[in-house]
Design an enzyme around this catalytic site. Structure first.
Site, PDB file in Angstrom:
ATOM      1  CE1 TYR A  33     -16.729  23.664 -20.191  1.00 42.78           C
ATOM      2  CE2 TYR A  33     -14.929  22.376 -19.923  1.00 42.78           C
ATOM      3  CZ  TYR A  33     -16.102  22.466 -20.284  1.00 42.78           C
ATOM      4  OH  TYR A  33     -16.632  21.630 -21.483  1.00 42.78           O
ATOM      5  NE  ARG A  52     -12.891  27.538 -25.878  1.00 40.75           N
ATOM      6  CZ  ARG A  52     -12.725  26.160 -26.154  1.00 40.75           C
ATOM      7  NH1 ARG A  52     -13.156  25.966 -27.287  1.00 40.75           N
ATOM      8  NH2 ARG A  52     -11.971  25.554 -25.228  1.00 40.75           N
ATOM      9  NE  ARG A 100     -31.036  27.699  -5.647  1.00 40.01           N
ATOM     10  CZ  ARG A 100     -31.999  27.913  -5.810  1.00 40.01           C
ATOM     11  NH1 ARG A 100     -33.073  28.723  -5.397  1.00 40.01           N
ATOM     12  NH2 ARG A 100     -32.479  27.238  -6.969  1.00 40.01           N
ATOM     13  CG  HIS A 102     -32.948  31.899  -9.866  1.00 36.06           C
ATOM     14  ND1 HIS A 102     -33.525  31.572  -8.657  1.00 36.06           N
ATOM     15  CD2 HIS A 102     -33.254  30.986 -10.708  1.00 36.06           C
ATOM     16  CE1 HIS A 102     -33.830  30.400  -8.497  1.00 36.06           C
ATOM     17  NE2 HIS A 102     -33.540  29.857  -9.823  1.00 36.06           N
ATOM     18  CE  LYS A 147     -14.106  23.964 -22.798  1.00 40.79           C
ATOM     19  NZ  LYS A 147     -15.062  23.111 -23.389  1.00 40.79           N
ATOM     20  CD  GLU A 180     -20.557  21.385 -30.004  1.00 45.55           C
ATOM     21  OE1 GLU A 180     -19.403  21.734 -30.202  1.00 45.55           O
ATOM     22  OE2 GLU A 180     -21.372  22.288 -29.142  1.00 45.55           O
ATOM     23  CG  LEU A 205     -16.676  25.408 -27.461  1.00 48.81           C
ATOM     24  CD1 LEU A 205     -17.245  26.416 -26.597  1.00 48.81           C
ATOM     25  CD2 LEU A 205     -15.989  24.302 -26.792  1.00 48.81           C
TER      26      LEU A 205
HETATM   27  N1  PDD Z   1     -14.181  19.991 -24.543  1.00 51.34           N
HETATM   28  N2  PDD Z   1     -17.554  21.157 -28.214  1.00 51.34           N
HETATM   29  C1  PDD Z   1     -17.818  20.933 -26.948  1.00 51.34           C
HETATM   30  C2  PDD Z   1     -19.214  20.868 -26.535  1.00 51.34           C
HETATM   31  C3  PDD Z   1     -16.750  20.745 -25.927  1.00 51.34           C
HETATM   32  O1  PDD Z   1     -16.950  20.607 -24.559  1.00 51.34           O
HETATM   33  C4  PDD Z   1     -15.454  20.802 -26.409  1.00 51.34           C
HETATM   34  C5  PDD Z   1     -14.286  20.678 -25.579  1.00 51.34           C
HETATM   35  C6  PDD Z   1     -15.114  20.768 -27.819  1.00 51.34           C
HETATM   36  C7  PDD Z   1     -13.802  20.886 -28.568  1.00 51.34           C
HETATM   37  O2  PDD Z   1     -13.005  22.311 -28.044  1.00 51.34           O
HETATM   38  P1  PDD Z   1     -11.464  22.169 -27.795  1.00 51.34           P
HETATM   39  O3  PDD Z   1     -10.917  21.850 -29.068  1.00 51.34           O
HETATM   40  O4  PDD Z   1     -11.477  23.746 -27.586  1.00 51.34           O
HETATM   41  O5  PDD Z   1     -11.164  21.334 -26.683  1.00 51.34           O
HETATM   42  C8  PDD Z   1     -16.259  21.088 -28.776  1.00 51.34           C
HETATM   43  C9  PDD Z   1     -13.460  19.722 -23.354  1.00 51.34           C
HETATM   44  C10 PDD Z   1     -12.087  19.310 -23.825  1.00 51.34           C
HETATM   45  C11 PDD Z   1     -14.326  19.261 -22.067  1.00 51.34           C
HETATM   46  O6  PDD Z   1     -15.143  19.531 -21.906  1.00 51.34           O
HETATM   47  O7  PDD Z   1     -13.491  18.353 -21.426  1.00 51.34           O
END
Ligand code: PDD
Length: 291
Positions: A33, A52, A100, A102, A147, A180, A205
């Site tokens: 996403y 990304r 379903r 895997h 992501k 993070e 991320l």
């Molecule tokens: N989250 N780290 C993680 C684990 C994240 O899920 C996100 C973003 C970030 C920041 O990335 P960016 O600057 O590209 O938004 C860092 C989004 C906003 C969410 O899951 O809602």
């Protein structure tokens, strides 16, 4: 105005937007996403998000369901149909619908879903309000650079933060280093005045906001170091903040209840927030839009 969602080629009323029960996103979290900010009707850092997305899809071996350019058109349409001036677009691509099992299905078609919603317009003053973070054990997997919609650890840790009266949880790896936040990247200004954010590797991320702030810092002649930092360094830091698409540059004024600096937004954080604000205002001028 009724909200509109995009589901596999159709614009449908939000309340009726649905995917099949055997969508692999639903059963396996087999998908990726993006969340993209809309500022004054313009998608912020669209190209960064599409790049990304390309990385995430590639790592999971999911083919682009449409060209990045078409994706941009659909995002624009979702923004327009929902009359969003300030808000976010949520975009999800899963491996699609299949019985379903895997292993990857032989011929599932990737499924695309998009929603959009309004958020309060970005404002430097309100964004200068600091938030609390707690530190927690990073219980995630070894591919946090993708992501993926598989966010259960993040959900559990964010809930833990909420129950502790904090806004975010900073996750700590086996070496005692902060990785993070559950949905944000972490930054500090050390007690010696060094601006630090963790290097991008498989443990975090690669944030688009993080990259934009680094670029803005560079242009302004502000030095920074990409390295990991410990919880202790964070607690004794002069300043701390986090970055994300939805929080922009957000001051962190307490870590595990211990005040950072004087408990208010730090000088360098305020400067970076201003620079990020200018970065958002400069969107749509062509230089950041997707080719
Ligand atoms: N989250 N780290 C993680 C684990 C994240 O899920 C996100 C973003 C970030 C920041 O990335 P960016 O600057 O590209 O938004 C860092 C989004 C906003 C969410 O899951 O809602």
């Amino acid at each position: 105005l009724s909200r509109i969602a995009y589901v596999n080629g159709r614009y449908v009323p939000h309340a009726e937007a649905a995917v099949h029960v055997e969508d692999r996103g639903y059963q396996f979290a087999d998908g990726v996403y993006e969340v993209i900010a809309v500022h004054r009707s313009v998608l912020v850092d669209e190209k960064g998000h599409m790049d990304r997305l390309d990385w995430s899809l590639g790592e999971l071996d999911i083919a682009w369901p449409m060209t990045p350019r078409a994706m941009g058109t659909v995002m624009g349409e979702v923004v327009r149909r929902n009359r969003i001036r300030d808000g976010i677009v949520y975009l999800q691509v899963t491996r699609g619908v299949a019985p379903r099992n895997h292993e990857f299905p032989a011929n599932a078609e990737a499924a695309v879903v998009m929603t959009a919603r309004r958020i309060r317009p970005f404002n430097v003053e309100t964004n200068s309000q600091g938030i609390d973070v707690i530190t927690v054990d990073d219980i995630r997997w070894k591919r946090c650079d993708i992501k993926t919609i598989s966010l259960l650890p993040n959900v559990l840790m964010k809930e833990q933060a909420a129950r502790a009266g904090a806004y975010e949880a900073w996750m700590v790896d086996g070496e005692g280093q902060v990785t993070e936040g559950t949905s944000t990247n972490a930054w500090i200004v050390t007690k010696d005045g060094d601006l630090v954010t963790r290097q991008t590797d498989n443990k975090i991320l690669s944030g688009i906001t993080r990259a934009a702030v680094m670029e803005a810092a560079q242009s302004a002649g502000i030095e920074f170091t990409e390295r990991s930092f410990t919880v202790d360094e964070a607690k004794t830091a002069r300043e701390a903040f986090l970055t994300s698409t939805t929080l922009f540059v957000k001051p962190v004024v307490r870590v595990d209840g211990e005040a950072i600096g004087n408990g208010h937004i730090g000088t360098l954080t305020a400067r970076l927030l201003d620079l990020y604000s200018a970065h958002m205002d400069g969107q749509g001028s062509g230089k950041d839009s997707a080719a």
